[in-house]
Design a protein around this motif. Sequence first.
Motif, short mmCIF file in Angstrom:
data_model
loop_
_atom_site.label_atom_id
_atom_site.label_comp_id
_atom_site.label_asym_id
_atom_site.label_seq_id
_atom_site.Cartn_x
_atom_site.Cartn_y
_atom_site.Cartn_z
N ALA A 40 -52.11 -24.58 7.55
CA ALA A 40 -51.70 -23.57 6.58
C ALA A 40 -50.72 -22.58 7.21
O ALA A 40 -49.72 -22.20 6.60
CB ALA A 40 -52.92 -22.84 6.03
N THR A 41 -51.03 -22.18 8.45
CA THR A 41 -50.14 -21.25 9.15
C THR A 41 -48.75 -21.85 9.34
O THR A 41 -47.73 -21.18 9.14
CB THR A 41 -50.74 -20.88 10.53
OG1 THR A 41 -52.00 -20.24 10.34
CG2 THR A 41 -49.82 -19.94 11.29
N SER A 42 -48.71 -23.11 9.71
CA SER A 42 -47.43 -23.79 9.90
C SER A 42 -46.65 -23.88 8.59
O SER A 42 -45.43 -23.69 8.56
CB SER A 42 -47.65 -25.19 10.49
OG SER A 42 -48.24 -25.12 11.76
N SER A 43 -47.35 -24.18 7.50
CA SER A 43 -46.70 -24.27 6.19
C SER A 43 -46.09 -22.93 5.79
O SER A 43 -44.96 -22.87 5.29
CB SER A 43 -47.71 -24.73 5.12
OG SER A 43 -48.18 -26.03 5.39
N VAL A 44 -46.84 -21.86 6.02
CA VAL A 44 -46.35 -20.52 5.68
C VAL A 44 -45.17 -20.14 6.57
O VAL A 44 -44.18 -19.57 6.12
CB VAL A 44 -47.48 -19.48 5.79
CG1 VAL A 44 -46.94 -18.06 5.58
CG2 VAL A 44 -48.57 -19.76 4.78
N ASP A 45 -45.27 -20.48 7.86
CA ASP A 45 -44.18 -20.14 8.79
C ASP A 45 -42.88 -20.85 8.42
O ASP A 45 -41.79 -20.28 8.51
CB ASP A 45 -44.59 -20.49 10.22
CG ASP A 45 -45.64 -19.54 10.77
OD1 ASP A 45 -45.86 -18.48 10.16
OD2 ASP A 45 -46.26 -19.87 11.81
N VAL A 46 -43.01 -22.13 8.02
CA VAL A 46 -41.82 -22.87 7.60
C VAL A 46 -41.22 -22.23 6.34
O VAL A 46 -40.00 -22.06 6.23
CB VAL A 46 -42.17 -24.35 7.34
CG1 VAL A 46 -41.02 -25.06 6.63
CG2 VAL A 46 -42.48 -25.06 8.65
N ALA A 47 -42.09 -21.86 5.40
CA ALA A 47 -41.62 -21.22 4.17
C ALA A 47 -40.94 -19.89 4.47
O ALA A 47 -39.91 -19.55 3.88
CB ALA A 47 -42.80 -21.01 3.22
N MET A 48 -41.53 -19.13 5.40
CA MET A 48 -40.93 -17.84 5.76
C MET A 48 -39.57 -18.02 6.43
O MET A 48 -38.62 -17.27 6.16
CB MET A 48 -41.87 -17.08 6.69
CG MET A 48 -43.10 -16.51 6.01
SD MET A 48 -44.19 -15.66 7.18
CE MET A 48 -43.08 -14.41 7.82
#
Length: 276
Positions: free
Chosen positions: A72-80
């Motif tokens: 989830a953290t990686s998904s959010v970081d990519v989106a950011m």
Amino acid sequence: MTNVSVNTNVGAMIALQNLNKTNSQMEVTQNRINTGLKVASAKDDGATFAIAQSQRASVSSLDAVKDSLSRATSSVDVAMSAGESISDMLTQMKEKALAASDTSLDTTSRVALNTDFEALRDQLTKTMQNAKFNGINLIDGSLPGLEALANADGTSRLTVAAQNLSLGGSIVTLATTASFATSSSAGALLTTIDASINNVSAALAKMGTSSKSLEAHLTFIGKLQDSITAGIGNLVDADLAKESAKLQSLQTKQQLGVQALSIANQAPQQVLSLFK
């Protein structure tokens, strides 16, 4: 007076019982030293073993929680990261539109600026569409949000709201066909671009907060897992210094037991002296 018998050697029986007891204790101690555990199986201590197994299951389950939080953290970081690029592109598009709104600008220059503007607009869409991690895109409007496991039972979850950064949406209000041909049409786009920049900044702030929450919970889960593991150790781990001292004591008792048994076995032979 104690009966003297060649059929029943009570002394040898007692010596053998004590020797067997010592050997049994020695076997337990050696197993503890070999495994490092004072409770290695349910046979050693059923209640403690059951508690330890339950906690081991929790530790194992927390590995899945950590994996879920990491994804989830990686998904959010990519989106950011994609969102920041989109914000930068909107800033560049504002610069192009502002330059094109100058009434003193000639047509050729305005056309060149519009070409750059449209290239940035199209690149914005490509950036938004490719902001995926593990098949999850939090900024293209395909998902309402993302849920990550928060505990070992799966009964609690952390939710990250998606932010739709598609052109023509509620955040990036700039149309998918936005362009300009005159200074007035270029000027008219400035308000829309400004609003889009502010909206994207707000969306990034929300995702940033979610990312921090995920990272904080991931850190907590790691500490919780360590604490449970330490608790399991307190329940089942053997004190090797204590067991080492006990082993030496039992080895001495074993030697004495063997000696006592040998002496007891010689007692019936004393009967022969009575018949000489």
